[in-house]
Write an enzyme that holds these catalytic residues in place. Sequence first.
Site, PDB file in Angstrom:
ATOM      1  N   CYS A  81     -13.666 -24.338  12.467  1.00 37.63           N
ATOM      2  CA  CYS A  81     -14.898 -23.916  11.799  1.00 37.63           C
ATOM      3  C   CYS A  81     -14.949 -24.454  10.365  1.00 37.63           C
ATOM      4  O   CYS A  81     -15.047 -25.649  10.145  1.00 37.63           O
ATOM      5  CB  CYS A  81     -15.071 -22.405  11.887  1.00 37.63           C
ATOM      6  SG  CYS A  81     -16.749 -21.857  11.489  1.00 37.63           S
ATOM      7  N   HIS A 186     -15.305 -21.675  17.628  1.00 34.20           N
ATOM      8  CA  HIS A 186     -14.139 -20.789  17.506  1.00 34.20           C
ATOM      9  C   HIS A 186     -13.401 -20.709  18.842  1.00 34.20           C
ATOM     10  O   HIS A 186     -13.812 -19.957  19.729  1.00 34.20           O
ATOM     11  CB  HIS A 186     -14.585 -19.386  17.088  1.00 34.20           C
ATOM     12  CG  HIS A 186     -15.050 -19.303  15.679  1.00 34.20           C
ATOM     13  ND1 HIS A 186     -14.188 -19.118  14.622  1.00 34.20           N
ATOM     14  CD2 HIS A 186     -16.293 -19.406  15.145  1.00 34.20           C
ATOM     15  CE1 HIS A 186     -14.880 -19.089  13.492  1.00 34.20           C
ATOM     16  NE2 HIS A 186     -16.153 -19.277  13.781  1.00 34.20           N
ATOM     17  N   GLU A 188     -10.689 -19.190  19.443  1.00 29.04           N
ATOM     18  CA  GLU A 188     -10.143 -17.840  19.596  1.00 29.04           C
ATOM     19  C   GLU A 188     -11.192 -16.844  20.067  1.00 29.04           C
ATOM     20  O   GLU A 188     -10.852 -15.727  20.464  1.00 29.04           O
ATOM     21  CB  GLU A 188      -9.504 -17.378  18.276  1.00 29.04           C
ATOM     22  CG  GLU A 188     -10.457 -16.966  17.181  1.00 29.04           C
ATOM     23  CD  GLU A 188     -11.110 -18.109  16.417  1.00 29.04           C
ATOM     24  OE1 GLU A 188     -11.858 -17.805  15.462  1.00 29.04           O
ATOM     25  OE2 GLU A 188     -10.878 -19.285  16.768  1.00 29.04           O
TER      26      GLU A 188
END
Length: 211
Positions: A81, A186, A188
């Site tokens: 990011c 992202h 995650e």
Amino acid sequence: MSVIAVVDYDMGNLHSVCKGLENVGAVPKITDSPAIIEQADAVVLPGVGSFDPAMQNLRSRNLIEPIKRAIASRKPFLGICLGLQILFESSEEGVEPGLGVIAGKVRRFRSEPGLTIPHMGWNQLELTQQNLPLWQNLPSDPWVYFVHSYYVDPVDWEVRSAMVTHGSQNVTAAIAKDNLMAVQFHPEKSSSTGLQMLSNFVSLVREKVPA
């Protein structure tokens, strides 16, 4: 056991990134220590927020040169990011110079009828470097989770490893060059697809570290 340094410069999402890495068997170490970054087997540079505060925080913690040296050392390096955007030379979001590791600029999405800015939520990647280790064992045109109003615009289009379309705008979603990989989305927060990417990164780290 491979040590993955997760750079702490007070720009968010460290713990979710670490949790994702732990879920795929890695040992992440949150740090703002230049020595630990230098000694680590790999480095992850996450980030959420604005360009100028990110660069100011890196400078105040004396992390700019250690990050550049980590990339130059050819150890696996993953930006996420804001950690992608600050690799570039400058941003329309602010006035601070970026790390300048990748030639190019960070640009804001153009307004267009019906387009929501920020680009937020799930969207589909168009993988442009099909053989990139980070993309191994993924579904074709995988869905990942984005939250951003700005995107990177590299001078050398060969570094682009994935694209994404928002409205009528087709922009860079990930870059890769040698040991350096960085993504706008992202991993995650991208469910099993994102975990697979993190697992791929960890596997790459293990391959580079002598047994």
